[in-house]
Write an enzyme that holds these catalytic residues in place. Structure first.
Site, short mmCIF file in Angstrom:
data_model
loop_
_atom_site.label_atom_id
_atom_site.label_comp_id
_atom_site.label_asym_id
_atom_site.label_seq_id
_atom_site.Cartn_x
_atom_site.Cartn_y
_atom_site.Cartn_z
N ASN A 292 0.80 -1.18 -0.04
CA ASN A 292 -0.18 -0.05 0.13
C ASN A 292 0.80 1.23 -0.02
OD1 ASN A 292 0.45 0.82 2.73
ND2 ASN A 292 -0.16 -1.45 3.26
N ASP B 256 -3.93 -6.75 5.12
CA ASP B 256 -4.95 -7.84 5.60
C ASP B 256 -4.82 -9.12 5.05
OD1 ASP B 256 -6.07 -5.95 7.51
OD2 ASP B 256 -7.12 -5.10 5.83
O1 PMT Z 1 2.61 6.37 6.67
P1 PMT Z 1 2.06 7.40 6.19
O2 PMT Z 1 2.15 7.62 4.58
O3 PMT Z 1 2.25 8.71 6.88
O4 PMT Z 1 0.63 7.18 6.45
C1 PMT Z 1 0.04 7.08 7.64
C2 PMT Z 1 -1.25 6.29 7.74
C3 PMT Z 1 -2.20 6.52 6.89
C4 PMT Z 1 -0.78 4.82 7.32
C5 PMT Z 1 -1.60 6.10 9.25
O5 PMT Z 1 -2.15 7.39 9.75
C6 PMT Z 1 -2.65 5.12 9.42
O6 PMT Z 1 -3.90 5.44 9.35
N1 PMT Z 1 -2.37 4.03 9.90
C7 PMT Z 1 -3.16 2.93 9.91
C8 PMT Z 1 -3.36 2.13 8.55
C9 PMT Z 1 -4.11 0.75 8.70
O7 PMT Z 1 -3.69 -0.13 8.13
O8 PMT Z 1 -5.55 1.03 9.04
P2 PMT Z 1 -6.39 -0.22 9.25
O9 PMT Z 1 -7.79 0.62 9.51
O10 PMT Z 1 -6.40 -1.04 8.08
O11 PMT Z 1 -5.92 -0.99 10.63
C10 PMT Z 1 -6.43 -0.73 11.79
C11 PMT Z 1 -5.16 -0.95 12.66
O12 PMT Z 1 -4.90 -2.34 12.92
C12 PMT Z 1 -3.95 -0.35 12.45
O13 PMT Z 1 -3.43 0.06 13.74
C13 PMT Z 1 -3.11 -1.42 11.97
O14 PMT Z 1 -1.87 -1.14 12.30
C14 PMT Z 1 -3.57 -2.56 12.56
N2 PMT Z 1 -3.39 -3.87 11.95
C15 PMT Z 1 -4.17 -4.02 10.74
C16 PMT Z 1 -4.16 -5.18 9.99
C17 PMT Z 1 -3.36 -6.27 10.50
N3 PMT Z 1 -3.32 -7.32 9.94
N4 PMT Z 1 -2.71 -6.07 11.82
C18 PMT Z 1 -2.78 -4.73 12.34
O15 PMT Z 1 -1.94 -4.57 13.34
#
Ligand code: PMT
Length: 399
Positions: free
Chosen positions: A208, A277
């Site tokens: 991503n 994911d």
């Molecule tokens: O890196 P930059 O370009 O500065 O951008 C910042 C950002 C947009 C990446 C950051 O601000 C952000 O939003 N990070 C979370 C991105 C994300 O994967 O969001 P999510 O909604 O898909 O996941 C939710 C949470 O679960 C996140 O804390 C993620 O780290 C965690 N996760 C998700 C999937 C997985 N398999 N394991 C996880 O730990």
């Protein structure tokens, strides 16, 4: 932010690295500091006083008898500065400062400085390693002076070894760290940042747009505030922040392993990484060739471990767990559901998909939600500033 409107005494002593002090002064001025330069006679053999005068927009102190506008100018400077930075610091200067000798304008001024002092030695390797120089540095350190170790490399005398003055950006970074309030001292913080990459074949992957900027800014801010920081980072083009332990990983599995193995020692865990994911079910051993007879290619994917959810299950009551939620719609609804499902203490929700917030941008706009039902809206701002607001909020929440 930290250096804005601070008063800094920049002491320049004799050494070829004095040319780097010009750039250092420029960076300090750019950061909004008011800089007073004091030079030794030896320093003026390497760089002219006028250069510092023009760039600092202040008179340069070189001689107690000639430069002073009043008889106590050196005392005025010493007592008005928030920090004294000596770069480069010669062996002669270090020895005299350690012994309290005041035989020139800079040393005399230094004896009256009561604010923090940072000394950056720079000299030939043998001189630097000389037992007498090391003893003087130990004395200064015991007196509470912050010593910045010189870098290794090729020196002006063609010696290869320790003695180079670190680059000006590094000295500014350490000065900011020195002047930042240490409200995270004694706390161990884990930050994950960047994307994960999930291999398809030896040359292709699923990933991503995460640049790591948000996570790196948080790691950097936490280090400056006194925390011991471990940054677990997917592949990005950023250099790790100074003073931060950085563990590089590629895939979600590697990130999970690194995060879970550091977990026991952590007080605060901030999961900023954009973790994939799903990953391809099988990684092809050889490069997948273009099919001549079909316009379609399907790759079967399988679910990755949800690292944050796993940490939410493993964490103790004393550990504070922060997740990020990247959403393109229904921000609050999705963020709250994630906070509950993953047993988080706090979630930072950002709307992604615009050029000024979320992935790749230098700025971000987030809303914090807390386990107790509270929330806090943070306006669009630079990710470095946001990092400090996030840490302020964690400190408020953890007491
Ligand atoms: O890196 P930059 O370009 O500065 O951008 C910042 C950002 C947009 C990446 C950051 O601000 C952000 O939003 N990070 C979370 C991105 C994300 O994967 O969001 P999510 O909604 O898909 O996941 C939710 C949470 O679960 C996140 O804390 C993620 O780290 C965690 N996760 C998700 C999937 C997985 N398999 N394991 C996880 O730990």
């Amino acid at each position: 932010m930290v250096l804005k409107d601070t008063h800094i005494l920049l002491g320049v002593t004799g050494g070829i690295a004095a040319y780097k002090s010009v750039e250092l002064l420029r960076l300090l001025k750019k950061a909004g500091a008011n800089v007073h330069v004091a030079m030794t006679d030896a320093a003026m053999h390497f760089v002219g006083k006028t250069t510092f005068e023009v760039l600092s927009e202040n008179p340069v102190l070189t001689d107690l008898w000639k430069d002073t506008q009043s008889s106590v100018t050196h005392i005025d400077i010493a007592t008005s500065v928030d920090v004294a930075l000596i770069a480069p610091a010669s062996a002669n200067f270090i020895g005299k400062l350690a012994q309290g000798i005041a035989d020139d304008a800079l040393l005399t001024t230094m004896l009256a400085v009561t604010s923090p002092i940072m000394v950056c030695p720079s000299m030939n390797t043998d001189m630097y390693q000389n037992i007498r120089v090391q003893r003087n540095l130990d004395i200064l350190e015991e007196d509470g002076v912050h010593i910045i170790d010189p870098d290794d490399g090729v020196l002006a005398c063609k010696t290869v070894g320790t003695g180079r003055l670190p680059e000006p950006w590094f000295l500014v970074d350490r000065l900011v760290a020195l002047l930042t309030q240490k409200d995270l001292k004694g706390r161990r913080v884990i930050v994950t940042a960047g994307p994960t990459v999930e291999a398809i074949d030896p040359v292709r992957f699923v990933s991503n747009y995460s640049s790591g900027k948000m996570g790196y800014a948080i790691a950097q801010a936490a280090e400056k505030r006194g925390a011991s920081v471990t940054l677990i980072s997917g592949p990005v083009s950023l250099d790790p922040p100074v003073g931060v332990e950085c563990i590089r990983v590629e895939s979600c599995d590697e990130m999970a392993q690194a995060a879970i193995s550091c977990l026991d020692a952590a007080d605060i865990i901030i999961k900023v990484a954009a973790v994939a994911d799903y990953r391809p079910m099988d990684i092809a051993a050889l490069k997948i060739k273009k099919h001549q007879d079909s316009k379609e290619l399907s790759i079967s994917m399988t679910e990755n471990i949800d690292i944050l959810k796993r940490i939410g299950e493993l964490k103790t009551k004393k550990q504070f767990l922060v997740g990020f939620a990247a959403e393109t719609n229904d921000l609050e609804k999705h963020a709250l559901a994630k906070m509950k499902r993953k047993n988080l203490d706090m979630i930072a929700a950002n709307l992604v998909g615009s050029h000024e917030s979320g992935f790749k941008a230098d700025t971000n706009k987030v809303k914090f939600f807390f386990k107790d039902g509270g929330s806090k809206d943070v306006p669009l701002m630079d990710k470095h500033k946001l990092a400090h607001i996030l840490l302020d909020t964690i400190i408020e929440q953890t007491g």
